[in-house]
Design an enzyme around this catalytic site. Sequence first.
Site, PDB file in Angstrom:
ATOM      1  N   LYS A 179      -6.668  -1.183  -2.447  1.00 64.25           N
ATOM      2  CA  LYS A 179      -6.560   0.006  -1.586  1.00 64.25           C
ATOM      3  C   LYS A 179      -7.950   0.575  -1.327  1.00 64.25           C
ATOM      4  O   LYS A 179      -8.807   0.577  -2.219  1.00 64.25           O
ATOM      5  CB  LYS A 179      -5.669   1.037  -2.281  1.00 64.25           C
ATOM      6  CG  LYS A 179      -5.339   2.267  -1.438  1.00 64.25           C
ATOM      7  CD  LYS A 179      -4.417   3.205  -2.211  1.00 64.25           C
ATOM      8  CE  LYS A 179      -4.018   4.425  -1.400  1.00 64.25           C
ATOM      9  NZ  LYS A 179      -3.107   5.326  -2.133  1.00 64.25           N
TER      10      LYS A 179
ATOM     11  N   SER B 212       1.062   6.623   0.344  1.00 57.45           N
ATOM     12  CA  SER B 212      -0.136   6.357   1.115  1.00 57.45           C
ATOM     13  C   SER B 212      -0.679   4.934   0.982  1.00 57.45           C
ATOM     14  O   SER B 212      -1.483   4.526   1.814  1.00 57.45           O
ATOM     15  CB  SER B 212      -1.222   7.341   0.694  1.00 57.45           C
ATOM     16  OG  SER B 212      -1.591   7.125  -0.653  1.00 57.45           O
TER      17      SER B 212
ATOM     18  N   SER C 294       2.737   7.323  -4.147  1.00 55.80           N
ATOM     19  CA  SER C 294       2.025   6.496  -3.152  1.00 55.80           C
ATOM     20  C   SER C 294       2.002   5.001  -3.439  1.00 55.80           C
ATOM     21  O   SER C 294       1.564   4.229  -2.596  1.00 55.80           O
ATOM     22  CB  SER C 294       0.590   6.993  -2.987  1.00 55.80           C
ATOM     23  OG  SER C 294       0.578   8.156  -2.211  1.00 55.80           O
TER      24      SER C 294
END
Lengths: 491, 100
Positions: A75, A150, A174
């Site tokens: 990420k 996210s 997330s």
Amino acid sequence: MDTAYEIQASFERGDASALEIVRVSLECISRLNDRYGAFVSIDEEGALTAAKRLDHARATGSHIGKLAGVPVAIKDNIATEAMPTTCGSRILREFQSTYDAHVVTRLVDEDAIVVGKTNMDEFAMGSSTENSAVCKTRNPWDKQHVPGGSSGGSAVAVACGMVPVALGSDTGGSIRQPASFCGVLGLKPTYGRVSRYGLVAYGSSLDQIGPFARDSRDLALLLSVIAGHDRRDSTSLRNARFDLAAKQEPDLSNVKVGIVDDLPAEGLDSCVQDAVSRMGGVVEQRGGKRVVVSLPHLSYAVAAYYIIAMAEASANLARFDGVHYGERYANPNNLQELYEQTRGTLLGDEVKRRIMLGTYVLSSGYYDAYYLQAQRVRTIIREEFASAFDVCDVVLMPTAPTPPYRLGEKNDDPLTMYLEDIYTVPANLIGACALSIPAGFTDDGLPIGAQLMAAPMNDGLLLNIADCVEQTTDYHKRKPFSSAGEDRESR
Amino acid sequence: MNEDVLISHDVVRHLAYLARLSVTDEEVAEYAVRLEAVVGYMARLKKVDVSDVPPTAHPACMTGVVRQDDVKQGTSRKAALREARHTDGKFYLVPKVFDS
């Protein structure tokens, strides 16, 4: 693409070279990334160089790591020296970290090959990856739907088979919610189990890095690599290590699964409720016992969570001032204008809203009523879960109240989107571990996830239950594409 | 279910000032509406009886972490300045704060 276990084994046996494995991953990314927007940076050259080095190491009989030859995605809020770390924000558009995050070092130490960085909501603030300033990410099961967030890019990269495993971060769901939306597994480990060194901070008392995978074995493998004490993170636990050898027998006869009788059900889709009930049945079939638990203050979790997360965010994001790193407003007349214009013009709407709300709940006159009150409610929720974990080993809940929704559907109303986090935020508030596993599909073929949550340090139990579930169900084996490249046309 | 909370345009401007965020007039109007909705929702926490409940600032029960003060090479000046847009090679540069 095979699982990380299979890839490592075939590399170790000599059935495949690291170069071949990485080329398959890069080819898949180049074929599908324009359509799904999983990656924001791809390090083709670095990945190929690492693969060649690994092939050479094997040829010369050097030690081979636990993730040898396994392509991984990271990420974009986790610092990497080799690639930019944008956090999905314009303010960090070209930011290049001067060091690797602890987890990246751990992966590389075990010979994993980092192929790229994945898209996310700006500074991890969002639940659909629509708040990224870099690109749009789409759900591989239906392009018109959100992938969740996210960590949407990491979930999509794994679901599409671009990589077998990826890392995300989870502040209020997330990792788990995008895992649920994309039909893969996602684990938020116990707070303090995985070092946050090199993770761009959002809510420091809530943030935790964790893995995505397509089965529980890979999830456990990744956790065994990234978990462990790190003195550079002062909240890192002394006993953080996760030992694969400690994995228990696939038998659930001593496991008590808590079903919440007063679960807030406003907005809970019936297909999600059915899938979670079926999952309870599966666990029972494997010998587990269902017990009823009560969590009367769960309905206050979202309010408490957002107050705390935004308060911490308003402090953490003060560092983006245009002076030390990142983009900077070009011609300020004075220092105040430099700060205000840099932040005002380069941060996105949702980020600015959360900073202002965090500032509000911490400001004079409101601190006691909001921030302190939220911290006291956090105590109550923690105590209620502690009582629940006295009578059960894990709590079974939905991951998200709905299946994936359409792009743009909830983007106009932040509060509605916050309320969707009702089932995931408690684990962050109390520092517990929680896992989302594929639990079924809607009539339209969109994935549904179920969540298992356990008291801190019981990550192994969650993975063991997931392993048992996988022996009874095949939801985790289904793929969004019938074969390579033939993705479903959106309806 | 939500409490009525009033967030005036002046409050939004003050928050933006505290948080060092430039805001346009249109943004002020929009933020006032959005913030009111969220704070109105958060205000539900006031209904919870928290008398004698201590606050939790952190999920892990932790004591201060101490270690030996061993001297090690930290981030070099060059590395620390590398990502800044304006430097003189030794320091970060910002607009003048005091008139000489």
